[in-house]
Motif scaffolding. Structure first.
Motif, PDB file in Angstrom:
ATOM      1  N   LEU A 143      11.705 117.584  62.155  1.00  0.00           N
ATOM      2  CA  LEU A 143      12.021 118.216  63.395  1.00  0.00           C
ATOM      3  C   LEU A 143      11.706 119.715  63.405  1.00  0.00           C
ATOM      4  N   VAL A 144      10.971 119.994  64.552  1.00  0.00           N
ATOM      5  CA  VAL A 144      10.270 121.347  64.592  1.00  0.00           C
ATOM      6  C   VAL A 144      10.669 121.668  65.915  1.00  0.00           C
ATOM      7  N   GLU A 145      11.079 123.289  65.795  1.00  0.00           N
ATOM      8  CA  GLU A 145      11.605 123.865  66.984  1.00  0.00           C
ATOM      9  C   GLU A 145      11.013 125.156  67.092  1.00  0.00           C
ATOM     10  N   ASP A 158      15.228 127.731  85.059  1.00  0.00           N
ATOM     11  CA  ASP A 158      14.664 126.495  85.047  1.00  0.00           C
ATOM     12  C   ASP A 158      16.002 125.551  84.308  1.00  0.00           C
ATOM     13  N   ALA A 159      17.042 125.839  84.875  1.00  0.00           N
ATOM     14  CA  ALA A 159      18.214 125.184  84.003  1.00  0.00           C
ATOM     15  C   ALA A 159      18.037 123.578  83.975  1.00  0.00           C
ATOM     16  N   THR A 160      17.681 123.084  84.859  1.00  0.00           N
ATOM     17  CA  THR A 160      17.194 121.560  84.897  1.00  0.00           C
ATOM     18  C   THR A 160      16.313 120.963  85.731  1.00  0.00           C
ATOM     19  N   SER A 220      22.198 112.505  79.604  1.00  0.00           N
ATOM     20  CA  SER A 220      21.017 112.144  79.761  1.00  0.00           C
ATOM     21  C   SER A 220      19.742 112.471  78.327  1.00  0.00           C
ATOM     22  N   ALA A 221      20.250 113.632  77.774  1.00  0.00           N
ATOM     23  CA  ALA A 221      19.479 114.050  76.620  1.00  0.00           C
ATOM     24  C   ALA A 221      19.594 113.336  75.599  1.00  0.00           C
ATOM     25  N   VAL A 222      20.856 112.978  75.309  1.00  0.00           N
ATOM     26  CA  VAL A 222      21.240 112.032  74.229  1.00  0.00           C
ATOM     27  C   VAL A 222      20.561 110.664  74.249  1.00  0.00           C
TER      28      VAL A 222
HETATM   29  C1  LIG Z   1      22.985 127.098  82.228  1.00  0.00           C
HETATM   30  C2  LIG Z   1      23.242 125.462  81.904  1.00  0.00           C
HETATM   31  C3  LIG Z   1      24.332 124.828  82.239  1.00  0.00           C
HETATM   32  C4  LIG Z   1      24.253 123.422  82.140  1.00  0.00           C
HETATM   33  N1  LIG Z   1      25.650 122.814  82.031  1.00  0.00           N
HETATM   34  C5  LIG Z   1      25.772 121.362  81.899  1.00  0.00           C
HETATM   35  C6  LIG Z   1      27.063 120.822  81.872  1.00  0.00           C
HETATM   36  O1  LIG Z   1      27.979 121.243  82.331  1.00  0.00           O
HETATM   37  N2  LIG Z   1      26.980 119.481  81.361  1.00  0.00           N
HETATM   38  C7  LIG Z   1      25.764 118.824  81.044  1.00  0.00           C
HETATM   39  O2  LIG Z   1      25.958 117.556  80.703  1.00  0.00           O
HETATM   40  N3  LIG Z   1      24.708 119.319  81.034  1.00  0.00           N
HETATM   41  C8  LIG Z   1      24.661 120.832  81.448  1.00  0.00           C
HETATM   42  N4  LIG Z   1      23.197 121.370  81.469  1.00  0.00           N
HETATM   43  C9  LIG Z   1      22.308 120.774  80.960  1.00  0.00           C
HETATM   44  C10 LIG Z   1      21.903 120.397  79.506  1.00  0.00           C
HETATM   45  O3  LIG Z   1      22.146 121.592  78.846  1.00  0.00           O
HETATM   46  C11 LIG Z   1      20.549 119.727  79.341  1.00  0.00           C
HETATM   47  O4  LIG Z   1      20.476 118.540  80.183  1.00  0.00           O
HETATM   48  C12 LIG Z   1      20.220 119.332  77.763  1.00  0.00           C
HETATM   49  O5  LIG Z   1      20.747 120.315  76.884  1.00  0.00           O
HETATM   50  C13 LIG Z   1      18.857 119.151  77.639  1.00  0.00           C
HETATM   51  O6  LIG Z   1      18.510 118.714  76.441  1.00  0.00           O
HETATM   52  P1  LIG Z   1      17.064 118.532  76.076  1.00  0.00           P
HETATM   53  O7  LIG Z   1      17.042 118.159  74.601  1.00  0.00           O
HETATM   54  O8  LIG Z   1      16.500 117.067  77.059  1.00  0.00           O
HETATM   55  O9  LIG Z   1      16.181 119.770  76.385  1.00  0.00           O
HETATM   56  P2  LIG Z   1      16.075 121.055  75.733  1.00  0.00           P
HETATM   57  O10 LIG Z   1      17.565 121.641  75.476  1.00  0.00           O
HETATM   58  O11 LIG Z   1      15.491 121.972  76.823  1.00  0.00           O
HETATM   59  O12 LIG Z   1      15.369 121.115  74.361  1.00  0.00           O
HETATM   60  C14 LIG Z   1      13.759 121.284  74.324  1.00  0.00           C
HETATM   61  C15 LIG Z   1      13.579 121.989  73.078  1.00  0.00           C
HETATM   62  O13 LIG Z   1      12.289 122.129  72.823  1.00  0.00           O
HETATM   63  C16 LIG Z   1      11.766 123.363  72.467  1.00  0.00           C
HETATM   64  N5  LIG Z   1      10.601 123.665  72.587  1.00  0.00           N
HETATM   65  C17 LIG Z   1       9.800 124.044  73.798  1.00  0.00           C
HETATM   66  N6  LIG Z   1       8.585 124.014  73.505  1.00  0.00           N
HETATM   67  C18 LIG Z   1       8.211 123.726  72.103  1.00  0.00           C
HETATM   68  C19 LIG Z   1       7.067 124.030  71.241  1.00  0.00           C
HETATM   69  N7  LIG Z   1       5.983 124.268  71.918  1.00  0.00           N
HETATM   70  N8  LIG Z   1       7.129 123.779  70.138  1.00  0.00           N
HETATM   71  C20 LIG Z   1       8.702 123.470  69.446  1.00  0.00           C
HETATM   72  N9  LIG Z   1       9.570 123.386  70.113  1.00  0.00           N
HETATM   73  C21 LIG Z   1       9.577 123.684  71.721  1.00  0.00           C
HETATM   74  C22 LIG Z   1      12.698 124.272  73.292  1.00  0.00           C
HETATM   75  O14 LIG Z   1      13.018 125.555  72.506  1.00  0.00           O
HETATM   76  C23 LIG Z   1      14.117 123.521  73.056  1.00  0.00           C
HETATM   77  O15 LIG Z   1      14.679 123.791  72.081  1.00  0.00           O
HETATM   78  C24 LIG Z   1      23.278 122.803  81.638  1.00  0.00           C
HETATM   79  C25 LIG Z   1      22.044 123.297  81.307  1.00  0.00           C
HETATM   80  C26 LIG Z   1      22.067 124.809  81.835  1.00  0.00           C
HETATM   81  C27 LIG Z   1      20.590 125.508  81.315  1.00  0.00           C
END
Ligand SMILES: Cc1cc2nc3c(=O)[nH]c(=O)nc-3n(C[C@H](O)[C@H](O)[C@H](O)COP(=O)(O)OP(=O)(O)OC[C@H]3O[C@@H](n4cnc5c(N)ncnc54)[C@H](O)[C@@H]3O)c2cc1C
Length: 457
Positions: free
Chosen positions: A32-34, A388-390, A428-430
């Protein structure tokens, strides 16, 4: 050489973490790369230097219907760090019409909401009857019919079903704005209807509200890393994927673990687009991702020297306040003063407003709604803008969301924005992580094709 198939998961948000855990459990060699130095992606917290207090990047809540997110917390052994209401109870404070409580009663769905709807002060008697009628229509919509409504806004659907502008603003938008991160006039009817079906109409506990009782980074990051490493996987933080190429129909990345047999790109959609080689970006499957827009969330954190309200959290109407969370209470830290987090979804106007102006505006609003705030000292105000929260849940967005399996045989996608049928949420993410992992296992000959790993919504 290891006989285990190897997989590189790029991005350690909830989608990448879930995919990595699932694949490590299935016996694959996972890396897992982050790019950032911590796991959690868009769910993280940090210590605010001036106040010394932990601050989430944004208040995150989940609902009882978020079964896969809850499943992830249980799988990682951190469920005790979260709280979920036994029965939905949401205070709604209308600056004009006064306070109501939306709660789930003892009757079976959809009648469980009826008693509190009938007492809801922001709607007229006729609007309550019409809202109840619309609920029955929503409940009876099947999935195909609902998905067919992706091209229109939810406000359009509501108007066509007899809802007044007051009911659209004072009732429906209350739920839609935070769950879809957009105003009811801008979001896809399909996604909004899905939220009401899953959260409010399928089951009496679907809308129970849940939250982390600790800062988001203290919730699951460490547990996830241990889970993956204890199954022979590797977690590399602070390492970026810098590019991707496709040779002989197979994808390979530039960066760590270039030789992985399978690749799961669990990045936000904009980061993914930047990495795709030009020929892929021009393919219809990937090209449509570029049409997805994003929507901001702004959080206003206010620290007072004393308690200004006794509520846990509440939704607000007829004021710029949308949802206010009493973090001191949610985190069980009520000794010194009070910490309020005001969460503003679809907050385009606030994303552009200077932070000091935002703080002044909301301090005044809090004072006008909570008399105790008028004599309290504001010790610190902080604005956190996530532009770009969502992804923006605009009409037509479903057609832009790609499946987890791509036309490139060893390349898979995960992320809240991929096609899960859910709005951009932790759930949705999970779900996307589970779906991507399943596709990898099929490609690796470790699972049968066509098995549904998550229930369809
Ligand atoms: C302020 C805020 C409030 C929110 N409130 C809610 C809520 O109340 N309830 C809810 O269910 N959801 C909420 N959300 C939405 C929720 O946070 C997201 O839907 C979820 O966390 C998305 O997860 P993800 O794994 O899809 O994406 P991300 O969490 O964006 O994961 C993508 C990862 O990829 C990494 N990455 C990017 N480019 C590279 C690269 N080139 N190499 C390696 N790694 C890289 C990023 O650093 C990041 O860690 C909220 C979001 C925000 C921002």
């Amino acid at each position: 050489m290891s006989e285990r198939p190897s997989v590189l998961v790029a991005g350690a948000g909830l989608a990448g973490i879930t995919a990595a855990c699932e694949l490590a459990d299935a016996g694959l060699k996972v890396t897992l790369v982050e790019k950032r130095p911590f796991l959690g992606g868009r769910t993280y917290s940090y210590v605010d230097k001036r106040s010394g207090v932990e601050v989430d990047n944004g208040q995150h809540v989940f609902m009882g219907c978020c079964t896969e997110y809850i499943g992830l917390l249980k799988r990682l052994g951190v469920w005790q760090k979260a709280y979920l209401q036994k029965r939905m109870r949401v205070r709604v404070i209308d600056k004009v019409w006064g306070e109501s409580v939306l709660q789930s009663g003892a009757l079976p769905p959809p009648l469980h909401l009826l008693p509190s709807l009938l007492r809801f002060r922001s709607l007229s008697p006729a609007e309550k009857v019409r809202a109840a009628y619309a609920m029955t229509r929503i409940r009876s919509l099947d999935r195909a019919a609902r998905r067919g409504l992706d091209g229109v806004t939810f406000a359009h659907w509501l108007r066509a079903h007899g809802q007044t502008e007051n009911a659209i603003r004072g009732f429906w938008n209350l739920i839609v704005q935070p769950t879809l991160n957009g105003d009811v006039t801008t979001v896809s009817a399909d996604l909004a209807l899905m939220v009401f079906q899953e959260g409010f109409l399928r089951d009496r506990n679907g809308a129970n509200v849940g939250w982390a009782r600790v800062g988001l980074s203290a919730l699951l990051a460490e547990a996830a890393r241990e889970y993956i490493e204890s199954r022979g996987g590797e977690v590399r933080l602070g390492r970026s994927i810098s590019g991707m190429r496709v040779e002989d129909g197979r994808a390979a990345i530039s960066g760590p673990d270039e030789d992985a047999q399978f690749i799961v790109m669990a990045l936000d959609h904009r980061s993914l687009l930047r990495l795709l080689p030009k020929p892929l970006r021009e393919e219809p499957f990937f090209g449509r991702i570029g049409h997805m827009d994003t929507s901001p969330i702004v959080n206003v954190h206010l620290w007072y020297d004393r308690q200004v309200t006794d509520m846990e959290f509440a939704a607000f109407l007829n004021t710029p306040l949308q949802w206010v969370f009493n973090k001191s209470k949610l985190w069980g830290q009520e000794r010194d003063g009070q910490y309020l987090d005001i969460s503003l979804s679809g907050a385009r106007e606030f994303a552009e407003m200077p932070a000091q102006e935002i703080i002044e505006l909301f301090v005044r609003e809090v004072q006008s709604l909570f008399p105790a705030a008028r004599t309290a000292e504001l010790k610190r105000g902080l604005v956190v803008k996530q532009r770009d929260a969502t992804f923006a849940a605009h009409p037509g967005v479903s057609r832009l969301r790609p499946s987890q399996r791509t036309p490139v045989g060893n390349l898979f996608l995960a992320g809240d924005w991929t096609d899960t049928g859910w709005p951009a949420t932790m759930e949705s993410a999970v779900r996307s992580g589970l779906m991507a992992a399943q596709e990898v296992l099929v490609a690796a000959g470790r699972a049968a094709a066509g098995k549904e790993v998550v229930s369809a919504s």
